[in-house]
Write a protein that holds these residues in place. Structure first.
Motif, PDB file in Angstrom:
ATOM      1  N   ILE A 156       1.543   1.594   2.639  1.00 44.50           N
ATOM      2  CA  ILE A 156       0.743   2.827   2.600  1.00 44.50           C
ATOM      3  C   ILE A 156      -0.617   2.541   1.974  1.00 44.50           C
ATOM      4  O   ILE A 156      -1.656   3.018   2.435  1.00 44.50           O
ATOM      5  CB  ILE A 156       1.493   3.928   1.816  1.00 44.50           C
ATOM      6  N   GLY A 157      -0.623   1.730   0.903  1.00 45.09           N
ATOM      7  CA  GLY A 157      -1.882   1.361   0.269  1.00 45.09           C
ATOM      8  C   GLY A 157      -2.804   0.628   1.219  1.00 45.09           C
ATOM      9  O   GLY A 157      -4.012   0.871   1.242  1.00 45.09           O
ATOM     10  N   ALA A 158      -2.231  -0.254   2.023  1.00 41.55           N
ATOM     11  CA  ALA A 158      -3.037  -0.981   2.994  1.00 41.55           C
ATOM     12  C   ALA A 158      -3.599  -0.042   4.050  1.00 41.55           C
ATOM     13  O   ALA A 158      -4.756  -0.183   4.478  1.00 41.55           O
ATOM     14  CB  ALA A 158      -2.189  -2.070   3.654  1.00 41.55           C
ATOM     15  N   ALA A 159      -2.799   0.941   4.456  1.00 43.96           N
ATOM     16  CA  ALA A 159      -3.233   1.857   5.515  1.00 43.96           C
ATOM     17  C   ALA A 159      -4.251   2.871   5.014  1.00 43.96           C
ATOM     18  O   ALA A 159      -5.254   3.144   5.687  1.00 43.96           O
ATOM     19  CB  ALA A 159      -2.019   2.581   6.101  1.00 43.96           C
ATOM     20  N   LEU A 160      -4.023   3.434   3.827  1.00 42.70           N
ATOM     21  CA  LEU A 160      -4.868   4.522   3.336  1.00 42.70           C
ATOM     22  C   LEU A 160      -6.072   4.031   2.539  1.00 42.70           C
ATOM     23  O   LEU A 160      -7.140   4.647   2.574  1.00 42.70           O
ATOM     24  CB  LEU A 160      -4.044   5.482   2.479  1.00 42.70           C
ATOM     25  N   ALA A 161      -5.866   2.968   1.780  1.00 38.47           N
ATOM     26  CA  ALA A 161      -6.921   2.501   0.880  1.00 38.47           C
ATOM     27  C   ALA A 161      -7.397   1.089   1.201  1.00 38.47           C
ATOM     28  O   ALA A 161      -8.280   0.576   0.516  1.00 38.47           O
ATOM     29  CB  ALA A 161      -6.419   2.546  -0.566  1.00 38.47           C
ATOM     30  N   HIS A 162      -6.805   0.471   2.238  1.00 38.56           N
ATOM     31  CA  HIS A 162      -7.163  -0.898   2.606  1.00 38.56           C
ATOM     32  C   HIS A 162      -7.010  -1.846   1.419  1.00 38.56           C
ATOM     33  O   HIS A 162      -7.833  -2.733   1.196  1.00 38.56           O
ATOM     34  CB  HIS A 162      -8.593  -0.948   3.160  1.00 38.56           C
ATOM     35  N   ASP A 163      -5.943  -1.623   0.646  1.00 38.91           N
ATOM     36  CA  ASP A 163      -5.762  -2.399  -0.586  1.00 38.91           C
ATOM     37  C   ASP A 163      -4.275  -2.542  -0.882  1.00 38.91           C
ATOM     38  O   ASP A 163      -3.718  -1.824  -1.706  1.00 38.91           O
ATOM     39  CB  ASP A 163      -6.482  -1.708  -1.753  1.00 38.91           C
ATOM     40  N   ARG A 164      -3.637  -3.472  -0.207  1.00 42.00           N
ATOM     41  CA  ARG A 164      -2.207  -3.707  -0.415  1.00 42.00           C
ATOM     42  C   ARG A 164      -1.926  -4.276  -1.807  1.00 42.00           C
ATOM     43  O   ARG A 164      -0.971  -3.884  -2.474  1.00 42.00           O
ATOM     44  CB  ARG A 164      -1.682  -4.657   0.656  1.00 42.00           C
ATOM     45  N   ASP A 165      -2.768  -5.209  -2.270  1.00 44.97           N
ATOM     46  CA  ASP A 165      -2.482  -5.930  -3.511  1.00 44.97           C
ATOM     47  C   ASP A 165      -2.490  -5.013  -4.734  1.00 44.97           C
ATOM     48  O   ASP A 165      -1.655  -5.153  -5.629  1.00 44.97           O
ATOM     49  CB  ASP A 165      -3.490  -7.063  -3.707  1.00 44.97           C
ATOM     50  N   SER A 166      -3.446  -4.076  -4.799  1.00 45.94           N
ATOM     51  CA  SER A 166      -3.508  -3.175  -5.955  1.00 45.94           C
ATOM     52  C   SER A 166      -2.270  -2.294  -6.017  1.00 45.94           C
ATOM     53  O   SER A 166      -1.706  -2.072  -7.097  1.00 45.94           O
ATOM     54  CB  SER A 166      -4.770  -2.308  -5.884  1.00 45.94           C
ATOM     55  N   TYR A 167      -1.820  -1.821  -4.869  1.00 50.42           N
ATOM     56  CA  TYR A 167      -0.636  -0.972  -4.854  1.00 50.42           C
ATOM     57  C   TYR A 167       0.603  -1.772  -5.210  1.00 50.42           C
ATOM     58  O   TYR A 167       1.516  -1.265  -5.878  1.00 50.42           O
ATOM     59  CB  TYR A 167      -0.481  -0.321  -3.473  1.00 50.42           C
TER      60      TYR A 167
END
Length: 243
Positions: A186-197
């Protein structure tokens, strides 16, 4: 303090953790509500309402909301007439909160960049100290708790809302699967940030369990400590008093 501390599932130096956590929140600041919704399925709003009801803010009180940059807790405290200082180590989070306050027409909050471990406020200055979903990201948690105790007046109260580990059979396994596998996506899809999530989920797993964290609060000098578990301990409201 040990030579290394946890950054999610990694062990890093204290300085590296501070810097990397700063990077995480700089990255997610503009989408912080989406982050919380993704991690809690939207329930964080109800938990925060309940948390502030437990704080029982009163008109004229001085309350420090630590790690409160986006204003979620401060807006709720302010409605009761409390004088709220919002402190956060991350300027990007503060910028989001200030903008949100302006949109709401709220102009009586104090915003300040501050490290929970080294507060510049004088001793015995606040009636209340709140921190919601922020303590697990602090590099030296015992030091931050001692600072919270220092800046509170005698009779002041400490309240912390934080994730922990649910003990409900079945639900624990479901939440683990959801958080570890779906939240980063979801982080990758919504915020383009998988690692932070992914870090934010891992940080929950590495945080002390409810009894251990309550002991840390007592070790900092607080008395009459209490824990109110929610969803079997997935989230907990911790509290204590300074006498």
């Amino acid at each position: 303090m040990s030579e290394t501390v946890s950054f999610g599932y990694e062990e890093v130096s204290p300085a590296e953790k501070t810097a990397r956590v700063g990077g995480v929140f700089a990255s997610v600041a503009s989408r912080y509500d989406l982050m919380n919704d993704a991690m809690s399925a939207g329930m964080h709003r109800l938990w925060k309402d309940r948390f502030v009801r437990r704080v029982k803010p009163r008109a004229g009180e001085q309350i420090l909301d630590m790690a409160g940059g986006t204003g979620d807790i401060a807006f709720r405290l302010q409605r009761a007439g409390a004088s709220v200082t919002v402190a956060d180590i991350n300027p990007a989070m503060l910028e989001v909160g200030i903008e949100r306050a302006q949109q709401r027409g709220i102009d009586d909050l104090v915003w300040t960049e501050a490290n929970a471990e080294t507060l510049t406020f004088p001793d015995r200055f606040f009636d209340g100290y709140t921190i919601a979903f922020g303590i697990r990201n602090v590099t030296d948690i015992p030091k931050a708790l001692r600072e919270a105790h220092r800046v509170l007046r005698r009779g002041g109260r400490f309240f912390c809302l934080e994730f922990s580990t649910t003990q409900w059979p079945g639900f624990r396994e479901v939440y683990d699967a959801y958080s570890h596998h779906l939240v980063p996506r979801i982080g990758a899809a919504l915020a383009h940030d998988r690692d932070s999530y992914r870090y934010l989920i891992e940080s929950i797993r590495r945080f002390p369990d409810v009894p251990a964290f309550e002991a840390m609060i007592r070790d900092a000098g607080f008395v009459q400590t209490k824990v109110e578990p929610l969803l079997g301990g997935l989230v907990a409201i911790h509290s204590g008093w300074k006498i």
